[in-house]
Design a protein around this motif. Structure first.
Motif, short mmCIF file in Angstrom:
data_model
loop_
_atom_site.label_atom_id
_atom_site.label_comp_id
_atom_site.label_asym_id
_atom_site.label_seq_id
_atom_site.Cartn_x
_atom_site.Cartn_y
_atom_site.Cartn_z
N GLY A 102 3.97 20.12 -6.58
CA GLY A 102 4.47 19.83 -7.91
C GLY A 102 5.27 18.64 -8.31
N PRO A 103 6.27 18.64 -7.69
CA PRO A 103 7.26 17.35 -7.93
C PRO A 103 6.50 16.05 -7.23
CG PRO A 103 8.39 19.09 -7.15
CD PRO A 103 7.15 19.53 -6.83
N ALA A 104 5.73 16.12 -6.37
CA ALA A 104 4.82 14.81 -5.82
C ALA A 104 3.83 14.48 -6.59
CB ALA A 104 4.24 15.38 -4.35
N TYR A 105 3.14 15.65 -7.19
CA TYR A 105 2.09 15.31 -8.17
C TYR A 105 2.48 14.70 -9.23
CZ TYR A 105 -2.22 16.49 -10.79
OH TYR A 105 -3.34 16.28 -11.94
N ALA A 106 3.58 15.10 -9.91
CA ALA A 106 4.27 14.41 -11.36
C ALA A 106 4.39 13.05 -10.96
CB ALA A 106 5.53 15.30 -11.45
N GLY A 107 5.07 12.71 -9.73
CA GLY A 107 5.43 11.57 -9.30
C GLY A 107 4.27 10.46 -9.35
N ILE A 108 3.01 11.05 -8.42
CA ILE A 108 2.03 9.98 -8.33
C ILE A 108 1.54 9.96 -9.74
CG2 ILE A 108 -0.09 10.29 -7.29
CD1 ILE A 108 1.00 11.99 -5.14
N LEU A 109 1.36 10.86 -10.46
CA LEU A 109 0.68 10.51 -11.94
C LEU A 109 1.40 9.59 -12.60
CD1 LEU A 109 -0.36 14.12 -13.30
CD2 LEU A 109 -1.80 12.32 -11.99
N SER A 110 2.71 9.59 -12.58
CA SER A 110 3.56 8.79 -13.20
C SER A 110 3.45 7.10 -12.55
CB SER A 110 5.06 9.02 -13.08
OG SER A 110 5.98 7.87 -13.91
N GLU A 111 3.60 7.04 -11.23
CA GLU A 111 3.41 5.81 -10.63
C GLU A 111 2.19 5.17 -10.68
OE1 GLU A 111 5.65 3.12 -7.80
OE2 GLU A 111 6.38 4.91 -9.17
N MET A 112 0.91 5.76 -10.62
CA MET A 112 -0.11 5.23 -10.78
C MET A 112 -0.33 4.30 -12.01
SD MET A 112 -2.83 8.51 -11.20
CE MET A 112 -4.17 7.49 -11.73
N HIS A 113 0.41 4.59 -13.05
CA HIS A 113 0.22 3.59 -14.14
C HIS A 113 0.91 2.33 -13.61
CE1 HIS A 113 -1.31 6.95 -16.82
NE2 HIS A 113 -0.27 7.72 -16.29
N TYR A 114 1.53 2.15 -12.88
CA TYR A 114 2.04 0.88 -12.55
C TYR A 114 1.69 0.29 -11.25
CZ TYR A 114 5.23 2.91 -16.12
OH TYR A 114 5.81 3.45 -17.38
N ASP A 115 1.13 1.16 -10.68
CA ASP A 115 0.66 0.54 -9.06
C ASP A 115 -0.94 0.62 -9.05
OD1 ASP A 115 -0.06 0.52 -6.33
OD2 ASP A 115 1.87 1.72 -5.83
N ASP A 116 -1.44 -0.41 -9.04
CA ASP A 116 -3.11 -0.36 -9.23
C ASP A 116 -3.58 0.12 -7.99
OD1 ASP A 116 -3.24 -1.34 -11.86
OD2 ASP A 116 -3.32 -3.33 -11.18
N ALA A 117 -3.04 -0.05 -6.86
CA ALA A 117 -3.37 0.33 -5.63
C ALA A 117 -3.37 1.85 -5.32
CB ALA A 117 -2.57 -0.34 -4.30
N LEU A 118 -2.42 2.39 -5.78
CA LEU A 118 -2.16 3.73 -5.78
C LEU A 118 -3.20 4.41 -6.73
CD1 LEU A 118 -0.53 6.49 -4.83
CD2 LEU A 118 0.94 6.07 -6.74
N ALA A 119 -3.28 3.75 -8.07
CA ALA A 119 -4.31 4.56 -8.83
C ALA A 119 -5.66 4.57 -8.17
CB ALA A 119 -4.28 3.55 -10.09
N GLU A 120 -6.17 3.51 -7.56
CA GLU A 120 -7.40 3.42 -6.74
C GLU A 120 -7.49 4.49 -5.70
OE1 GLU A 120 -10.15 0.00 -4.39
OE2 GLU A 120 -8.41 -0.40 -5.72
N ALA A 121 -6.36 4.60 -5.05
CA ALA A 121 -6.46 5.71 -4.07
C ALA A 121 -6.33 6.98 -4.60
CB ALA A 121 -4.86 5.40 -3.15
N VAL A 122 -5.76 7.18 -5.81
CA VAL A 122 -5.97 8.42 -6.44
C VAL A 122 -7.37 8.95 -6.38
CG1 VAL A 122 -5.33 9.76 -8.28
CG2 VAL A 122 -3.50 8.58 -7.17
N GLN A 123 -8.10 7.80 -7.29
CA GLN A 123 -9.45 8.16 -7.53
C GLN A 123 -10.28 8.21 -6.41
OE1 GLN A 123 -10.98 8.23 -10.59
NE2 GLN A 123 -12.85 8.54 -9.59
N GLU A 124 -10.08 7.71 -5.20
CA GLU A 124 -10.82 7.56 -4.11
C GLU A 124 -10.76 8.79 -3.25
OE1 GLU A 124 -10.39 4.08 -1.97
OE2 GLU A 124 -11.40 2.63 -3.31
N GLN A 125 -9.55 9.42 -3.03
CA GLN A 125 -9.07 10.36 -2.24
C GLN A 125 -8.88 11.63 -2.84
OE1 GLN A 125 -5.51 9.42 0.22
NE2 GLN A 125 -5.91 7.19 -0.02
N LEU A 126 -8.61 11.82 -4.22
CA LEU A 126 -8.29 12.90 -4.99
C LEU A 126 -9.28 13.28 -6.07
CD1 LEU A 126 -6.65 15.44 -5.34
CD2 LEU A 126 -5.28 14.21 -6.74
N VAL A 127 -9.45 12.33 -7.17
CA VAL A 127 -10.24 12.69 -8.34
C VAL A 127 -11.81 12.43 -7.92
CG1 VAL A 127 -10.80 12.00 -10.46
CG2 VAL A 127 -8.41 11.67 -9.62
#
Length: 215
Positions: A102-127
Motif C-alpha cells: 500500500g505505501p509503495a503504491y501510494a508513493g508511485i501514484l504521487s511520484e508519477m505526476h512529476y516523473d514522466d519515465a515512471l508514468a510511462e513505466a506504470v502504464q507499460e508494466q501495470l495499467v
C-alpha cells in the motif's frame, strides 16, 4: 556453465533483496524518505548495481509492486463473471491498502505526476497489462453468454477500477466486500448483462447495503 548459473542465482538474490529492502524502507519511512542509497545499504548491494537494473527508486518500487499485484490478483474463470470480478477487485483493494505494498503504491501514484519515465513505466508494466487482462476476462464472459456482445468492455474496466483508484488517491477508507459486490453488480448491469436466477440477480451477486456507496 557452472559459473554462469551461479552468477544468475546471485543476480536474482540481489534483485529480490533490493525489492524487499525498498518495500521495507517505504513502509518504515514513507515513500518520500526512501533513497537509493538506503535501499542499497539495506539490501547489501551497491548503488551501481541498483542503477544498472533500475533508473530510480520509483522504478524499483514499481517492479516490487507489479510482481506482487500480478500474483495476488489473477483473473480466474469459474464460469461466474460476477464472482470472478469480485475476487479480483477484493484482492486488488487488499493489496493496495495494506503494507508493504500500500505505501509503495501510494508513493508511485504521487511520484508519477512529476516523473514522466515512471508514468510511462506504470502504464507499460501495470495499467496496460491489467486492463488487457480484465478485458480478456470480460470477453470470455461474452463467449459464455453472461455479457452482451455489444458491451463496451474498455469502459467497463475503467468503471471497475475507477472507484478503487479514487478512494486510494483521496485517502478514503478502502471498499469492503459488500461495496465491491455493489460495484461489480452495477458495472455488469450497465453492460446489459442478462439477469439470472429466480430473483433476477446477476450470477454471483450478493445482497448489497442500502446506501450502495461506491465512492
Amino acid at each position: 556453465m557452472i559459473t554462469s548459473q551461479s552468477s544468475l542465482r546471485r543476480s536474482e538474490r540481489s534483485r529480490r533483496a533490493t525489492l524487499d529492502a525498498a518495500l521495507e524502507l517505504c513502509t518504515e519511512k514513507g515513500y518520500g524518505r526512501v533513497t537509493v542509497e538506503a535501499i542499497a545499504a539495506r539490501a547489501g548491494v551497491s548503488k551501481k548495481t541498483i542503477y544498472r537494473w533500475w533508473s530510480s527508486k520509483g522504478a524499483v518500487l514499481l517492479e516490487a509492486f507489479v510482481d506482487a499485484f500480478v500474483g495476488a490478483t489473477p483473473f480466474v474463470d469459474t464460469g461466474d463473471i460476477a464472482l470472478d470480478l469480485r475476487t479480483h477487485i477484493n484482492s486488488a483493494v487488499k493489496l493496495t491498502s495494506t503494507p508493504p505494498y500500500g505505501p509503495a503504491y501510494a508513493g508511485i501514484l504521487s511520484e508519477m505526476h512529476y516523473d514522466d519515465a515512471l508514468a510511462e513505466a506504470v502504464q507499460e508494466q501495470l495499467v496496460g497489462p491489467r486492463f488487457a487482462a480484465a478485458e480478456a476476462r470480460l470477453a470470455k464472459a461474452q463467449e459464455q453468454g453472461q455479457v452482451p456482445a455489444g458491451a463496451d468492455l474498455p469502459l467497463a474496466v475503467e468503471m471497475l477500477y475507477g472507484p478503487v483508484y479514487y478512494r486510494h488517491v483521496l485517502r478514503k477508507p478502502p471498499q469492503d466486500e459488500a461495496t465491491v459486490a455493489t460495484l461489480v453488480d452495477h458495472v455488469l448491469r450497465s453492460l446489459g448483462a442478462a439477469p439470472d436466477g429466480p430473483r433476477g440477480a446477476l450470477p454471483g451477486t450478493v445482497p448489497r447495503p442500502a446506501s450502495g456507496d461506491l465512492s
